[in-house]
Write a protein that holds these residues in place. Structure first.
Motif, mmCIF file in Angstrom:
data_model
loop_
_atom_site.group_PDB
_atom_site.id
_atom_site.type_symbol
_atom_site.label_atom_id
_atom_site.label_comp_id
_atom_site.label_asym_id
_atom_site.label_seq_id
_atom_site.Cartn_x
_atom_site.Cartn_y
_atom_site.Cartn_z
ATOM 1 N N GLY A 250 20.935 44.055 127.680
ATOM 2 C CA GLY A 250 20.412 44.480 128.868
ATOM 3 C C GLY A 250 20.173 45.918 128.632
ATOM 4 N N PHE A 251 18.930 45.732 128.577
ATOM 5 C CA PHE A 251 18.596 47.738 128.597
ATOM 6 C C PHE A 251 17.695 47.965 129.997
ATOM 7 C CE2 PHE A 251 16.456 45.931 124.042
ATOM 8 C CZ PHE A 251 18.248 46.066 123.495
ATOM 9 N N ARG A 252 17.831 49.380 130.587
ATOM 10 C CA ARG A 252 17.852 50.026 131.448
ATOM 11 C C ARG A 252 17.998 49.109 132.781
ATOM 12 N NH1 ARG A 252 16.962 54.873 132.528
ATOM 13 N NH2 ARG A 252 15.445 55.765 134.268
ATOM 14 N N THR A 253 16.351 48.422 133.131
ATOM 15 C CA THR A 253 15.925 48.047 133.695
ATOM 16 C C THR A 253 16.619 46.385 134.661
ATOM 17 O OG1 THR A 253 14.163 47.239 133.169
ATOM 18 C CG2 THR A 253 14.194 49.574 135.534
ATOM 19 N N ALA A 254 17.205 46.452 133.288
ATOM 20 C CA ALA A 254 17.796 44.579 133.360
ATOM 21 C C ALA A 254 18.550 44.424 134.133
ATOM 22 C CB ALA A 254 18.476 44.143 132.163
ATOM 23 N N THR A 255 19.839 45.371 134.682
ATOM 24 C CA THR A 255 20.332 45.511 136.061
ATOM 25 C C THR A 255 19.610 44.668 137.275
ATOM 26 O OG1 THR A 255 20.513 47.747 136.263
ATOM 27 C CG2 THR A 255 21.913 47.678 134.678
ATOM 28 N N HIS A 256 18.806 45.233 136.826
ATOM 29 C CA HIS A 256 17.709 44.289 138.731
ATOM 30 C C HIS A 256 17.031 43.678 137.951
ATOM 31 C CE1 HIS A 256 17.369 48.564 138.160
ATOM 32 N NE2 HIS A 256 15.865 48.414 138.321
ATOM 33 N N ALA A 257 16.884 42.492 136.709
ATOM 34 C CA ALA A 257 15.915 42.309 136.693
ATOM 35 C C ALA A 257 15.974 41.138 137.307
ATOM 36 C CB ALA A 257 16.819 41.026 135.746
ATOM 37 N N PHE A 258 16.373 40.849 138.241
ATOM 38 C CA PHE A 258 15.405 39.688 139.133
ATOM 39 C C PHE A 258 16.160 40.053 140.641
ATOM 40 C CE2 PHE A 258 17.573 37.161 135.905
ATOM 41 C CZ PHE A 258 16.836 36.364 135.510
ATOM 42 N N THR A 259 15.016 39.608 141.462
ATOM 43 C CA THR A 259 15.371 39.514 143.383
ATOM 44 C C THR A 259 14.456 38.149 143.780
ATOM 45 O OG1 THR A 259 12.687 40.286 143.140
ATOM 46 C CG2 THR A 259 14.271 41.466 142.881
ATOM 47 N N GLY B 217 23.098 26.662 141.375
ATOM 48 C CA GLY B 217 24.795 26.328 142.113
ATOM 49 C C GLY B 217 24.968 27.588 143.053
ATOM 50 N N ASP B 218 26.079 27.756 142.462
ATOM 51 C CA ASP B 218 26.360 29.303 143.270
ATOM 52 C C ASP B 218 26.236 30.410 142.675
ATOM 53 O OD1 ASP B 218 27.664 27.693 144.841
ATOM 54 O OD2 ASP B 218 29.782 26.869 143.832
ATOM 55 N N PHE B 219 25.500 30.329 141.062
ATOM 56 C CA PHE B 219 25.507 31.158 140.778
ATOM 57 C C PHE B 219 23.878 32.335 140.785
ATOM 58 C CE2 PHE B 219 22.844 34.081 137.715
ATOM 59 C CZ PHE B 219 24.001 35.074 137.217
ATOM 60 N N ARG B 220 23.887 33.133 141.780
ATOM 61 C CA ARG B 220 22.224 33.787 142.630
ATOM 62 C C ARG B 220 21.906 35.099 141.511
ATOM 63 N NH1 ARG B 220 24.550 36.797 147.718
ATOM 64 N NH2 ARG B 220 26.285 37.499 147.036
ATOM 65 N N TRP B 221 20.726 34.615 141.108
ATOM 66 C CA TRP B 221 20.473 35.443 140.365
ATOM 67 C C TRP B 221 19.877 36.683 140.136
ATOM 68 C CZ3 TRP B 221 19.764 33.475 135.698
ATOM 69 C CH2 TRP B 221 20.783 32.507 134.633
ATOM 70 N N GLY B 222 20.093 37.366 141.587
ATOM 71 C CA GLY B 222 20.451 38.064 142.027
ATOM 72 C C GLY B 222 20.950 39.532 141.982
ATOM 73 N N GLN B 223 21.838 38.834 141.447
ATOM 74 C CA GLN B 223 23.461 39.253 141.088
ATOM 75 C C GLN B 223 23.693 39.253 139.427
ATOM 76 O OE1 GLN B 223 26.729 37.830 143.036
ATOM 77 N NE2 GLN B 223 26.629 39.382 144.873
ATOM 78 N N PHE B 224 22.124 38.579 138.463
ATOM 79 C CA PHE B 224 22.581 38.895 137.701
ATOM 80 C C PHE B 224 22.967 39.986 136.589
ATOM 81 C CE2 PHE B 224 20.758 40.314 133.330
ATOM 82 C CZ PHE B 224 20.529 38.822 132.635
ATOM 83 N N GLY B 225 22.949 41.341 137.249
ATOM 84 C CA GLY B 225 23.083 42.112 136.416
ATOM 85 C C GLY B 225 24.831 42.862 137.137
ATOM 86 N N LEU B 226 24.812 42.295 138.032
ATOM 87 C CA LEU B 226 26.417 42.877 138.542
ATOM 88 C C LEU B 226 26.986 41.945 137.427
ATOM 89 C CD1 LEU B 226 28.169 43.933 139.986
ATOM 90 C CD2 LEU B 226 27.630 42.303 142.207
ATOM 91 N N LYS B 227 26.942 40.801 137.659
ATOM 92 C CA LYS B 227 27.652 39.736 137.009
ATOM 93 C C LYS B 227 27.652 39.018 135.747
ATOM 94 C CE LYS B 227 28.999 37.930 141.714
ATOM 95 N NZ LYS B 227 29.797 37.624 141.588
ATOM 96 N N ILE B 228 26.112 39.175 135.015
ATOM 97 C CA ILE B 228 26.801 39.723 133.649
ATOM 98 C C ILE B 228 26.605 40.485 132.806
ATOM 99 C CG2 ILE B 228 25.558 38.556 131.964
ATOM 100 C CD1 ILE B 228 25.970 36.391 133.237
#
Length: 239
Positions: A19-28, A34-45
């Motif tokens: 993940g590079f730079r803005t990948a920390t907030h890649a999805f909005t 399932g239970d995985f929210r893509w808005g938390q991709f940066g935080l969780k992954i």
């Protein structure tokens, strides 16, 4: 949902992530698998989400400062001093005990590569800049390795040592031995435009860019003017 599922399948297989730079907030938005929210991709992954511009945006740069205890990590093979004309990002959620921090980011006075690090609380302590961590996949059970750095804007890619870090990381995450003699030169002419939002109405419709415009030898830049704070980028040629 079908597009999210493709990414979920990749992560559920425990495959490596960079993940590079803005990948920390890649999805909005509220997308979820399932239970995985893509808005938390940066935080969780990757270990962090969007927090702040720690350095002054478009005014202060980033110098990578080696984390001493990880100085012998294989991805640092052949990597020298790294400077990026982008500001240091704020980091708040990354757990150092569960991460391998390679570099911290020193906020520099200007965007010039010879600019010194500023004194004061902005650099005490310095924010993590590049790290590895183990992620848990959206299925809640699989695990994989992730690399993240808050460097990575197009203008940062002018730094050959940053490019070497990326190449070494790709080798490392795929089980290959790093090679300090690996070729990290550009394969084509490269003259990046400065980062930022383009709010010119109808700009891209008027440009009418196609995939063919980005083939080797085309150099289809956005053509935006650089701000006064930006250094004069020197075009990089593939030799």
């Amino acid at each position: 949902d079908d597009q999210y599922q493709l990414i979920a399948d990749y992560l559920n297989a425990g495959k490596p992530v960079m993940g590079f730079r803005t990948a920390t907030h890649a999805f909005t938005g509220k997308g979820a698998t399932g239970d995985f929210r893509w808005g938390q991709f940066g935080l969780k992954i990757l270990g962090e989400t969007w927090i702040s511009h720690h350095g002054r945006h478009k005014g202060q740069g980033t110098r990578a400062v080696l984390e001493p205890q990880n100085a012998n990590h294989p991805v640092l093979n052949g990597v020298g001093d790294i400077f990026g004309p982008t500001d240091v990002y704020g980091i708040r959620n990354l757990d150092p005990a569960k991460s391998t921090i390679l570099f911290r980011g020193a906020v520099t006075a200007t965007l010039d590569e010879d600019s010194p690090a500023i004194e004061g609380p902005k650099n005490d302590p310095m924010m993590p800049l590049a790290w590895f961590r183990t992620y848990t996949a959206p299925n809640g059970t699989s695990e994989g390795q992730a690399f993240c750095t808050t460097l990575g804007a197009s203008v940062d890619m002018l730094d050959k040592d940053l490019r070497r870090l990326f190449v070494n990381t790709a080798y490392h995450l795929t089980g290959l031995k790093t090679n300090k003699a690996a070729d990290v030169q550009f394969v084509d002419h490269f003259q990046p435009t400065f980062y930022g939002f383009n709010n010119v109405k109808g700009y891209y419709r008027k440009r009418n860019l196609r995939i063919s415009d980005f083939k080797l030898g085309s150099n289809a830049s956005t053509g935006l003017a650089n701000p006064k704070s930006a250094p004069a980028w020197r075009p990089m040629l593939p030799f």
